[in-house]
Scaffold this active site. Sequence first.
Site, PDB file in Angstrom:
ATOM      1  N   ASP A 408       7.265  -1.441  -1.313  1.00 44.79           N
ATOM      2  CA  ASP A 408       5.841  -1.653  -1.098  1.00 44.79           C
ATOM      3  C   ASP A 408       5.041  -0.827  -2.112  1.00 44.79           C
ATOM      4  O   ASP A 408       5.319   0.363  -2.309  1.00 44.79           O
ATOM      5  CB  ASP A 408       5.481  -1.239   0.334  1.00 44.79           C
ATOM      6  CG  ASP A 408       4.038  -1.517   0.681  1.00 44.79           C
ATOM      7  OD1 ASP A 408       3.637  -2.683   0.651  1.00 44.79           O
ATOM      8  OD2 ASP A 408       3.312  -0.545   0.969  1.00 44.79           O
ATOM      9  N   GLU A 437       6.406  -4.464  -5.566  1.00 42.70           N
ATOM     10  CA  GLU A 437       5.042  -4.803  -5.975  1.00 42.70           C
ATOM     11  C   GLU A 437       4.665  -3.905  -7.156  1.00 42.70           C
ATOM     12  O   GLU A 437       4.555  -2.690  -6.995  1.00 42.70           O
ATOM     13  CB  GLU A 437       4.067  -4.565  -4.825  1.00 42.70           C
ATOM     14  CG  GLU A 437       4.225  -5.525  -3.668  1.00 42.70           C
ATOM     15  CD  GLU A 437       3.206  -5.255  -2.583  1.00 42.70           C
ATOM     16  OE1 GLU A 437       2.434  -6.167  -2.247  1.00 42.70           O
ATOM     17  OE2 GLU A 437       3.176  -4.124  -2.062  1.00 42.70           O
TER      18      GLU A 437
END
Length: 710
Positions: A408, A437
């Site tokens: 994340d 990400e």
Amino acid sequence: MKNFEAIAYMDDFSLITIVAKKPFSIVPSFGLLQTDGIVHSLTLFKQENYNQRYIYKCKSPIQLVMGKDYWIKINENQIPLQIGSIVRTEQFDSLFFDDGPLGALYTPDSTVFKVWSPVAVEMQVKYKKTGEFDFLEASMERTERGVWHFTLQGDHHLTEYIYKARVNHVWVEITDPYARSVTINGERSVIIDLQKTDPDQWQRSEKRMNLRSKTDSIIYELHIRDFTIHPDSGVKHKGKYLGMAERNTTTSKGTITGLDYLTRLGITHVQLMPVADFGSVDETKPDSQYNWGYDPVHFFAPEGSYATEPSNPVLRIQELKTLIRTLQDNGLSVILDVVFNHVYKLEESSFEKLVPGYYFRYDAGGNPVNGTGVGNDTASERKMVRKFIIDALLYWLNEYKVDGFRFDLMGIHDVETMNIAAQKLKSLNPGIFLLGEGWDLNTNLEPEKRATLSSAKVLPDYSFFNDSFRDSVKGSIFTGGTAGFINGNQEHSVKDQILRSVKGYSGTNDRFLSAEQSINYTECHDNHTLFDLLKIRHPNENERQRKKRQQLALAFTLFSRGVPFIHSGQEFYRTKYGVENSYNMSDRINAFNWHDCEKHKNDVKYFQELIKIRNEQPVFREEESRINRLHELPDGVFGVEINHSLTDKKVKCFNWEKVLLLFNQSLKAVEIPIPQGSWKIAVENEKYAVRNLDSNKYLIHPLSFSLLFV
């Protein structure tokens, strides 16, 4: 001046900063007071104002020592000297880095407690066996590197414990950041005999080895609770780890649900949204609250609200292991969504209590940096933060035998940490799937050191969520932003981006080293579902037209070079009723709606057929396949021809040699010229049915995808 009007910080081993709310009328004398009563005069060398505070910087004549109490004398007053930015210096990192094991290290004969806090003056461990009322306390010993340790004799499986540390002149209680399990709501850490958490037939010595290449993979993102909580899921343990592991579940009308549904889709990987202990759901009443789980508290312990008995520290581990093993036994690899970029509440975290100011990034004024948008950014570049992240990853890999990790907000982390983590993980499982990400966020780390999309070529083991693919296909994630191809954008730049998507974004001047680094997606848990976004963008179209636009996006996702990523329910037009950010909404908004799945069973079947084609035909996955854009096509139509690279005649007889991918985003049927060849139609107008094309022209339906092959 009264004590509470000024604070003193240790900012280096000889630098002390005094921050006052009001300026001194006369420059005072500053002294450093030791516990033995000796006072050393401090040299004031700099005064400045910052944010309505009056700052006095002083030099100490002696070297300050970690783990000792000091006070600052200001004329006749004295205030405690607190830990300041010294913990963020390279010298501190070098002096106190310790690469040994941490946590409660269990054996049947004894448990060794180890916790890192170089700044603590005293440390105790408080412990009690299950069912006992009173805690016992034991003093811990400190090593030169700041690791406190104590050995507790006997078998202490399920003994609860917390640490008690004297830091900044006060006692604080802390759960173990390395705790393998916790009591309900993570109030206390628990010693665990991990062998007692193994489900039946779990082989502790077994090593998971992934032999599937990334471009042979299809990732399906799931939230534990969402997937089975629907009233008609047919699942007994709704919203739980075990619920997702149940077989032979159906709706009241007999539609297959749950695990059996997953195994029939043709996907290869299930990506589980966070399963590590998070702070926003009260585990004593888990059905009354909801959260995605991106608010981590204990990084080694599973979340209790997904367990059938949240108060049982063994079951939360055992049931998660059962789910992982069940998915793997049914041919599905498991990726865990991990959140190392921030903590739930900085002030309450074990990190901040044990070593204030070390684990997070700060600006020049001493304020936590907030690139994550949740109030704090962890400092992965610091040695003990890096160690913690890698220790946690290796633990989940070895103990739970997972197949990959999705990071994340990975762009918050530093490149060096991510590469070291990849090397260690790949040494244990060469095919482990690592993705993240790569958004470039405003954190206090040099841009070239951030693990962002722009650093993809120096992070060869990681795949990245590809925003160029997403935006060229569906457009901006914001409702007022630029439209993508499926929304009617016919600009050359958009079509050029789509061509690069189909080719895999791996050209000499492109961002990736290979197509394996591109995670191709048009929907994930964040932002509107695609179906809801299309309703906003096309309010005057009927539902059938919007669904056809979504099917166009699905075809792009499955047949472009790279790794297809599907948000659960995307195949049957999942809606969250217009809610853009459903992270803490009710089950009514978030539940995987099995009635909608039932209603769109033909669309689910179409999704399965497209996956089957992708999985069976190497032409869609080979880096060497030649891809050419079709020219002289009318507005609204995009097409490419893909030529198989294999020359082995035996192989070729089982595979398609050439493929045409045709996309029509206009509202009318369009006749287009077709390259010469004996073409067969495999897919058109959301149906799979092979037939010959007896013409050099082809009529492509409105808002549709067609696939032709030779």
